[in-house]
Design a protein around this motif. Structure first.
Motif, short mmCIF file in Angstrom:
data_model
loop_
_atom_site.label_atom_id
_atom_site.label_comp_id
_atom_site.label_asym_id
_atom_site.label_seq_id
_atom_site.Cartn_x
_atom_site.Cartn_y
_atom_site.Cartn_z
N ALA A 164 -0.05 -1.09 0.03
CA ALA A 164 0.03 0.05 -0.07
C ALA A 164 0.73 1.12 -0.07
O ALA A 164 1.18 2.10 -0.71
N THR A 165 1.95 1.08 0.85
CA THR A 165 2.76 1.99 0.70
C THR A 165 4.58 2.11 0.77
O THR A 165 4.49 0.59 1.23
N ARG A 166 5.25 2.75 0.05
CA ARG A 166 6.74 1.87 0.44
C ARG A 166 7.06 1.38 1.87
O ARG A 166 7.01 2.15 3.05
N GLY A 167 7.32 0.05 2.28
CA GLY A 167 7.82 -0.96 3.62
C GLY A 167 6.31 -1.31 4.26
O GLY A 167 6.98 -1.89 4.81
N HIS A 168 5.55 -1.34 4.00
CA HIS A 168 4.51 -2.01 3.55
C HIS A 168 4.73 -3.30 4.23
O HIS A 168 5.71 -4.17 2.64
N CYS A 169 4.64 -4.27 5.46
CA CYS A 169 5.24 -5.75 5.90
C CYS A 169 3.89 -5.64 6.54
O CYS A 169 2.98 -6.00 6.93
N VAL B 43 2.37 5.18 11.06
CA VAL B 43 2.68 4.27 10.90
C VAL B 43 1.29 3.60 11.09
O VAL B 43 0.89 3.61 12.54
N ALA B 44 0.53 2.65 10.13
CA ALA B 44 -1.23 2.48 10.81
C ALA B 44 0.06 0.33 10.83
O ALA B 44 -0.18 0.01 10.24
N LEU B 45 -1.03 0.42 11.96
CA LEU B 45 -0.90 -1.77 12.65
C LEU B 45 -2.23 -2.09 11.57
O LEU B 45 -3.66 -1.36 12.66
N TYR C 30 2.82 8.63 5.11
CA TYR C 30 3.67 9.92 4.55
C TYR C 30 2.32 10.28 4.08
O TYR C 30 1.32 9.97 4.14
N GLU C 31 2.66 11.87 4.81
CA GLU C 31 2.22 12.97 5.03
C GLU C 31 1.28 13.09 3.18
O GLU C 31 2.56 12.94 2.06
N GLY C 32 0.67 13.07 2.95
CA GLY C 32 -0.03 13.57 1.74
C GLY C 32 0.28 11.59 0.55
O GLY C 32 0.08 12.14 -0.07
N ASP C 33 0.65 10.86 1.26
CA ASP C 33 -0.04 9.32 0.93
C ASP C 33 -1.47 8.79 0.14
O ASP C 33 -1.25 7.82 -0.75
N GLY C 34 -2.25 10.46 0.28
CA GLY C 34 -3.30 9.57 -0.15
C GLY C 34 -4.07 8.11 0.50
O GLY C 34 -5.36 8.08 0.04
N LEU C 35 -3.63 7.73 0.78
CA LEU C 35 -4.11 5.77 2.28
C LEU C 35 -5.78 6.48 2.67
O LEU C 35 -5.40 7.43 3.43
N LYS C 36 -6.69 5.80 2.45
CA LYS C 36 -8.24 6.37 3.58
C LYS C 36 -8.08 5.90 4.51
O LYS C 36 -7.47 4.87 5.00
N GLN C 37 -8.84 6.62 5.73
CA GLN C 37 -8.78 5.50 6.96
C GLN C 37 -9.89 4.28 6.23
O GLN C 37 -10.95 4.66 5.71
N PRO C 38 -9.36 3.44 7.04
CA PRO C 38 -11.05 2.39 6.88
C PRO C 38 -12.03 1.68 7.45
O PRO C 38 -12.47 0.98 6.87
N TRP C 39 -12.55 3.19 7.84
CA TRP C 39 -13.59 3.66 8.07
C TRP C 39 -14.53 4.54 8.21
O TRP C 39 -13.21 5.26 7.83
#
Ligand code: AMP
Ligand code: ZN
Length: 137
Positions: free
Chosen positions: A36-41, A83-85, A108-117
Motif C-alpha cells: 500500500a505504501t513504501r515499506g508495507h510489510c 504507521v498504521a497497524l 507518509y504525509e499526503g500518501d492518499g490512503l483512506k482511513q478504513p472506516w
C-alpha cells in the motif's frame, strides 16, 4: 485452511519465496507483495492459525512486539511520518489470506490512503448496548 494448503506456512517452511526482514522464535516478517505504501510489510506467527481470533495469545503478543519494532524502523529508517497497524479477521473484515497476519503500513504525509472506516453518528443508547455485550462478565 490447514498448514498444508497455506501460502504463509509455505513461506515459513521456505517452500515459497519472501523478502524476509525480521525473524524470531515465534514470528516472521516479510515485505507485502502488493504494498500500500513504501515499506508495507506483514508480521505472522510461525505457527498456523486462520486469523487472530483463533491464535495463541502468546503468538499475538510476539507479533505485536515485532510490529512495534518494524513501526519504529519505518519511522527511523524510511522516514515515515506515521504507521498504521491492522489485521483483518475473516472475509467480512477483508481478510484474503487465511493465516494470521498483522499489516505494518508506513504512512507518509499526503500518501492518499483512506482511513478504513467512515465515522458514524449513532445514539448513545446504541453504544451503551454494544458496550454491555462487549464487557467482561
Ligand atoms: P489480507 O487481505 O489482510 O488477508 O492481506 C493479505 C496480504 O498478503 C495482501 O496485502 C497481499 O498483498 C499479501 N500477500 C499475498 N501473497 C503474498 C506473498 N506471496 N508474499 C507477500 N505478501 C503477500
Ligand atoms: Zn498457515
Amino acid at each position: 485452511m490447514t498448514e498444508a494448503d497455506c501460502l504463509f506456512c509455505s513461506i515459513v517452511a521456505g517452500e515459497n519465496p519472501a523478502t524476509v526482514i525480521r525473524e524470531d522464535d515465534r514470528t516472521l516478517a516479510f515485505m507485502d507483495i502488493n504494498p500500500a505504501t513504501r515499506g508495507h510489510c506483514l508480521v505472522i506467527p510461525k505457527r498456523h492459525s486462520d486469523d487472530l481470533t483463533l491464535s495463541d495469545p502468546e503468538d499475538i503478543a510476539a507479533c505485536s512486539i515485532a510490529a512495534q519494532e518494524l513501526a519504529q524502523r519505518a519511522i527511523s529508517k524510511l522516514g515515515a511520518d506515521g504507521v498504521a497497524l491492522i489485521s483483518f479477521a475473516k472475509p467480512a473484515a477483508g481478510q484474503t489470506v487465511f493465516h494470521t497476519h498483522l499489516h505494518v503500513i508506513p504512512r507518509y504525509e499526503g500518501d492518499g490512503l483512506k482511513q478504513p472506516w467512515i465515522p458514524n453518528n449513532v445514539d448513545a443508547a446504541e453504544i451503551e448496548s454494544s458496550a454491555k455485550e462487549m464487557s467482561n462478565d
